[in-house]
Design an enzyme around this catalytic site. Structure first.
Site, PDB file in Angstrom:
ATOM      1  N   HIS A   1       0.760  -1.359   0.061  1.00 20.16           N
ATOM      2  CA  HIS A   1      -0.305  -0.031  -0.163  1.00 20.16           C
ATOM      3  C   HIS A   1       0.684   1.136  -0.051  1.00 20.16           C
ATOM      4  O   HIS A   1       0.166   2.454   0.468  1.00 20.16           O
ATOM      5  CB  HIS A   1      -0.913  -0.210   0.849  1.00 20.16           C
ATOM      6  CG  HIS A   1      -1.930  -1.161   1.313  1.00 20.16           C
ATOM      7  ND1 HIS A   1      -2.052  -1.520   0.712  1.00 20.16           N
ATOM      8  CD2 HIS A   1      -2.019  -1.951   2.509  1.00 20.16           C
ATOM      9  CE1 HIS A   1      -3.102  -3.436   1.185  1.00 20.16           C
ATOM     10  NE2 HIS A   1      -3.027  -3.161   1.468  1.00 20.16           N
TER      11      HIS A   1
ATOM     12  N   HIS B   1      -7.203  -4.553  -0.922  1.00 22.78           N
ATOM     13  CA  HIS B   1      -6.359  -5.694  -1.049  1.00 22.78           C
ATOM     14  C   HIS B   1      -7.605  -6.579  -2.407  1.00 22.78           C
ATOM     15  O   HIS B   1      -6.895  -7.277  -2.549  1.00 22.78           O
ATOM     16  CB  HIS B   1      -6.665  -6.735   0.453  1.00 22.78           C
ATOM     17  CG  HIS B   1      -6.235  -6.357   1.314  1.00 22.78           C
ATOM     18  ND1 HIS B   1      -6.792  -5.861   2.025  1.00 22.78           N
ATOM     19  CD2 HIS B   1      -4.486  -5.609   1.166  1.00 22.78           C
ATOM     20  CE1 HIS B   1      -6.452  -5.111   3.353  1.00 22.78           C
ATOM     21  NE2 HIS B   1      -5.289  -5.572   2.476  1.00 22.78           N
TER      22      HIS B   1
END
Lengths: 211, 357
Positions: free
Chosen positions: B57, B219
């Site tokens: 991320h 995700h």
């Protein structure tokens, strides 16, 4: 069989590492369908860490061995599996304490403490499509087998059978915990990877005591 | 799979090493267990703010370590939460004695690992409070799911809470601020393409050439719906209206009660947006989105906000919370008051966010 020895426990953990390695891709595939495709990879990584630490404690009491397994899993698995399986082994270790062999009563009490730890940590209930769906029925069945006078093998056999049933019963369920819960209805029709690895855990212990 | 990696096993560590080599004045790395921390930690008298989560991320969270933001960041494997020993060692390293605040995105793994870490740190006498970020409006109900996911508001919370810690807020006041930021922030994202986790080697999900996923998680978790491609203005409208028109959202979260000495359930409600609200707007790329496209989205968002009576007082446009190489965008709107705006404007010096210094 009337007692479970430390040697059984060490062989269980060693064998479990091999079983999880064999099932790494299978568990990851199950997870890919409804989760984030890392369960097999994470469990395999965790049990490799366990194997590296096992030699330093394998001549200690069962509680120490199980707590070491728990700490190794907590510090290496990550995801939800780390805290849940880590807690399972930690609580199991705390329940048996410094014993070097376990009676049938000890065995059932150990599994009950372990599963209660998992439920507390994950806050999952029966039917949420999690590892609890395999573990809780297994503990109930083991308790029942103990009450009926079963020996260690009979108790574990009852646990494995119930875990298998519980595992398969997760297929139609809609997930309510973890990442699979975001799929909603789309999570139905798939086997839960956590319930599957939980069944392997018990099955491997049975295999070790009957081999 | 084609990626700029040497091997999936060494990817996270090598990326951390590169960050420290690039920014030695800002942060340091600790390995085994892994975490990045402020070069000048522990800062005397200051509450330490620690976050963490799966890798993939970036720049969140490691890129936000530094003066005015995070004291430490704990990266897990790609898309896998970090482990308690990482947060415990990070807490020991950056705690000045004033306590530690864990900012935790609401994913089952992150929540459990940070709770265990907090328990372990408290057992050593370190004061720790955990505040959850759960801002993703794509998840409508919390009764039958893990609840809303922690997404874009995390970035804004780390900036605002980090500034407040720098100003000397104590642990309790800092936790209250973090909770207030969370209940005033809402996000929603979408994906044009999937992404590939290095250890897996194939895309996390399949998306047709002309399909997009609205409400994607960071995700690659499924969103609200999969639909044919639409122009940017229509996509922006879907995301912005889902956020602006989201009704009050109530759920129960677990927080640690220092007086009782135990974890307690706390009911929180996010109030809906109202005309006249001032907001910080983030238009965030998911990793593979051209910046020019993000400005096309911001253009439309500006007009929608205006029409809905929301005043965008600050904005942040770029890649801040990503999903590897995914193409797509996430919009975050955070209702702010004067205190939050001042804290937003405070100086910050991190690898990914810096101003005022």
């Amino acid at each position: 069989m009337q007692t479970l020895t430390r040697d059984h426990i060490v062989r269980w953990i060693t064998h479990l590492a091999a079983v999880l390695e064999e099932n790494k891709d299978y568990l990851t595939q199950l997870d890919a369908a409804i989760g984030d495709a890392d369960h097999g990879i994470n469990m395999d990584r965790g049990f490799k860490k366990v194997l590296s630490q096992l030699p330093s404690v394998q001549d200690k009491d069962i509680g120490t061995i199980l707590k070491t397994v728990g700490m190794a899993l907590i510090s290496s698995v990550g995801g939800a599996g780390g805290p849940l399986y880590g807690t399972l082994f930690m609580r199991a270790g705390m329940a048996v304490g410094s014993k070097y062999e376990l009676t049938a009563e000890d065995l059932v009490a150990m599994w009950r403490a372990a599963v209660e730890g998992v439920i507390q940590r994950g806050r999952a209930q029966l039917g949420d499509k999690t590892m609890v769906d395999a573990l809780l029925p297994a503990v109930e069945a083991m308790q029942q087998a103990l009450a009926e006078g079963g020996d260690i093998v009979a108790i574990l056999q009852a646990g494995v059978d119930a875990a298998e049933k519980g595992r398969d019963a997760t297929i139609p369920l809609v997930a309510r915990k973890g990442r699979a819960s975001y799929l909603g209805e789309r999570s139905a029709g798939h086997l839960d990877p956590g319930a599957t690895s939980s069944h392997l855990l018990l099955k491997t212990l049975l295999d070790v005591v009957t081999e | 799979m084609k990626k700029l990696i040497n091997s999936p096993e060494t990817f996270v560590k090598e990326s951390m090493e590169g960050m420290v080599l690039a920014h030695p004045d800002i942060l340091k790395a600790h390995f085994d267990p892994n975490f990045l921390y402020r070069a000048d930690a522990p800062v005397p008298g200051k509450v330490a703010v620690i976050s963490g989560g799966g890798s993939g991320h970036e720049p969140m969270h490691g890129g936000f370590v530094g003066k005015g933001m995070l004291d430490a960041a704990c990266p897990g494997e790609v898309f896998t939460s970090p482990t308690p020993d990482q947060m415990l060692e990070a807490a020991r390293t950056v705690n000045s004695g004033a306590g530690v605040l864990f900012l935790v995105k609401n994913y089952s793994g992150d929540v459990m690992n940070f709770e265990m870490a907090a328990d372990l740190a408290r057992a050593e006498g370190i004061r720790v409070l955990n505040i959850l970020i759960d801002d993703d409006v794509a998840v409508k109900d919390s009764l039958y799911t893990q609840g809303r996911r922690g997404t874009g508001t995390t970035v804004l919370a780390e900036k605002i809470v980090g500034a407040a810690a720098e100003r000397g807020y104590d642990l309790k006041r800092l936790a209250d601020l973090a909770r207030r930021v969370n209940i005033n922030g809402r996000s929603m994202g979408m994906a044009l393409t999937s992404c590939t986790v290095p250890a897996k080697g194939s895309p996390t999900f399949e998306l047709g050439e002309d399909e997009i996923e609205i409400g994607i998680g960071i995700h690659g978790e499924p969103g609200r719906e999969r639909i044919p491609w639409k122009p940017a203005d229509e996509i922006t409208e879907m995301l912005a209206l889902s956020i602006i028109e989201d009704p009050a959202y109530t759920r129960v979260v677990r927080e640690f009660d220092e007086e009782k000495g135990e974890w307690v359930d706390v009911e929180l409600t996010d109030p809906p947006f109202q005309p006249g609200d001032r907001v910080i707007a983030m238009v965030n790329g998911m990793g593979g989105t051209p910046i020019a496209e993000l400005y096309v989205v911001y253009r439309k968002l500006h007009f929608i906000a205006e029409a809905k009576g929301l005043k965008i007082v600050r904005n942040l446009i770029g890649n801040y919370i990503t999903s590897l190489e995914m193409q797509g965008v996430m919009i975050t709107l955070l209702r702010v008051d004067d205190e939050m705006v001042e804290l937003w404007d405070d100086p910050v010096l991190t690898p990914a966010l810096r101003w005022g210094i």
